[in-house]
Design an enzyme around this catalytic site. Sequence first.
Site, PDB file in Angstrom:
ATOM      1  NE  ARG A   1      -3.262   4.574   6.147  1.00  0.00           N
ATOM      2  CZ  ARG A   1      -3.048   5.233   5.013  1.00  0.00           C
ATOM      3  NH1 ARG A   1      -3.219   6.540   4.974  1.00  0.00           N
ATOM      4  NH2 ARG A   1      -2.678   4.613   3.924  1.00  0.00           N
TER       5      ARG A   1
ATOM      6  CE  LYS B   1      -1.436  11.232  -1.647  1.00  0.00           C
ATOM      7  NZ  LYS B   1      -0.202  10.529  -1.212  1.00  0.00           N
TER       8      LYS B   1
ATOM      9  NE  ARG C   1      -2.979   5.477  -4.272  1.00  0.00           N
ATOM     10  CZ  ARG C   1      -3.291   6.012  -3.105  1.00  0.00           C
ATOM     11  NH1 ARG C   1      -4.328   6.792  -2.983  1.00  0.00           N
ATOM     12  NH2 ARG C   1      -2.539   5.781  -2.050  1.00  0.00           N
TER      13      ARG C   1
ATOM     14  NE  ARG D   1       0.848   2.687   1.372  1.00  0.00           N
ATOM     15  CZ  ARG D   1       0.756   3.256   2.578  1.00  0.00           C
ATOM     16  NH1 ARG D   1       1.190   2.617   3.633  1.00  0.00           N
ATOM     17  NH2 ARG D   1       0.209   4.431   2.710  1.00  0.00           N
TER      18      ARG D   1
ATOM     19  NE  ARG E   1       0.386   7.883   7.000  1.00  0.00           N
ATOM     20  CZ  ARG E   1       0.317   7.964   5.679  1.00  0.00           C
ATOM     21  NH1 ARG E   1       0.421   9.137   5.078  1.00  0.00           N
ATOM     22  NH2 ARG E   1       0.153   6.886   4.956  1.00  0.00           N
TER      23      ARG E   1
HETATM   24  P1  AMP Z   1      -4.152   6.238   1.077  1.00  0.00           P
HETATM   25  O1  AMP Z   1      -4.895   6.502   2.343  1.00  0.00           O
HETATM   26  O2  AMP Z   1      -4.426   7.258   0.013  1.00  0.00           O
HETATM   27  O3  AMP Z   1      -2.670   6.033   1.305  1.00  0.00           O
HETATM   28  O4  AMP Z   1      -4.712   4.860   0.492  1.00  0.00           O
HETATM   29  C1  AMP Z   1      -4.602   3.647   1.235  1.00  0.00           C
HETATM   30  C2  AMP Z   1      -4.834   2.474   0.309  1.00  0.00           C
HETATM   31  O5  AMP Z   1      -6.171   2.554  -0.231  1.00  0.00           O
HETATM   32  C3  AMP Z   1      -3.926   2.406  -0.912  1.00  0.00           C
HETATM   33  O6  AMP Z   1      -2.672   1.787  -0.633  1.00  0.00           O
HETATM   34  C4  AMP Z   1      -4.788   1.580  -1.880  1.00  0.00           C
HETATM   35  O7  AMP Z   1      -4.774   0.206  -1.542  1.00  0.00           O
HETATM   36  C5  AMP Z   1      -6.196   2.105  -1.590  1.00  0.00           C
HETATM   37  N1  AMP Z   1      -6.516   3.287  -2.438  1.00  0.00           N
HETATM   38  C6  AMP Z   1      -6.692   4.577  -2.031  1.00  0.00           C
HETATM   39  N2  AMP Z   1      -6.974   5.383  -3.062  1.00  0.00           N
HETATM   40  C7  AMP Z   1      -6.967   4.596  -4.157  1.00  0.00           C
HETATM   41  C8  AMP Z   1      -7.158   4.840  -5.556  1.00  0.00           C
HETATM   42  N3  AMP Z   1      -7.419   6.082  -6.025  1.00  0.00           N
HETATM   43  N4  AMP Z   1      -7.086   3.776  -6.400  1.00  0.00           N
HETATM   44  C9  AMP Z   1      -6.842   2.535  -5.950  1.00  0.00           C
HETATM   45  N5  AMP Z   1      -6.626   2.234  -4.658  1.00  0.00           N
HETATM   46  C10 AMP Z   1      -6.683   3.252  -3.758  1.00  0.00           C
END
Ligand code: AMP
Length: 218
Positions: free
Chosen positions: A163, A13, A88, A174, A127
């Site tokens: 990360r 994404k 989400r 996840r 990553r």
């Molecule tokens: P990402 O970078 O999109 O993989 O997000 C990393 C982490 O941020 C996720 O595992 C969640 O803990 C938190 N997070 C990101 N976007 C959301 C969302 N829309 N709702 C809730 N938690 C989020």
Amino acid sequence: MNIIIFGPPGAGKGTQSSCLVEKKKMYQLSTGDLLRVELKSDSNLSKKLKEIMDSGKLVSDDIINNLIEKKISEPSIKNNIIFDGFPRNIDQAKSLDTMLKKYGQIISLVINLKVDNSILVKRISGRVSCSFCKKPFNEFFDPPRDPSECSNKECINRDLIKRSDDNENTVSNRLKIYEDSTLPLLNFYESKGVVKNVDAMKSINEVTKQINCIIDDL
Ligand code: AMP
């Protein structure tokens, strides 16, 4: 046009959103990136956020919706947003509809990046990204190129950032949360007739081509 880039963690994404930013001059609204900026502050909230994110759980809808509304209300990016990592769950999707309506906008397209679970773990654990330009690489599939090849001169002094939640322990959590809370959103958007599926097992360039064709056909 506002687009949601949809898919499990590791589907690409962020990578595909960056390509759209470069080629179509769209604005990437990544909730994960916004939260990671928040983590850099030394507040109580940032400590709580780090704990939640490192465990792979979802941050509360209130915090997320607040971050999103601040961005959606900005006239400079109106109708030119790529939502990356949001919504989400179904409550976030409904809040998004309400917020977009309030600011006279809609979602025109949901791009569903389809990838088999078996390769997601490798994609996530490999990553890394450039500390300056934030360009994502993958140690297995798209190794970091020499920084001198980058158009941004600062990248010559880059570090490669990993990360803290990109490890095998949190990946399964996840993926489970994705399947339980996020995947059901596809039905919500399919009923609105805005979902287009993309085979995201292909190379980055081929996936980008598929996405560009879908956008150009709209
Ligand atoms: P990402 O970078 O999109 O993989 O997000 C990393 C982490 O941020 C996720 O595992 C969640 O803990 C938190 N997070 C990101 N976007 C959301 C969302 N829309 N709702 C809730 N938690 C989020």
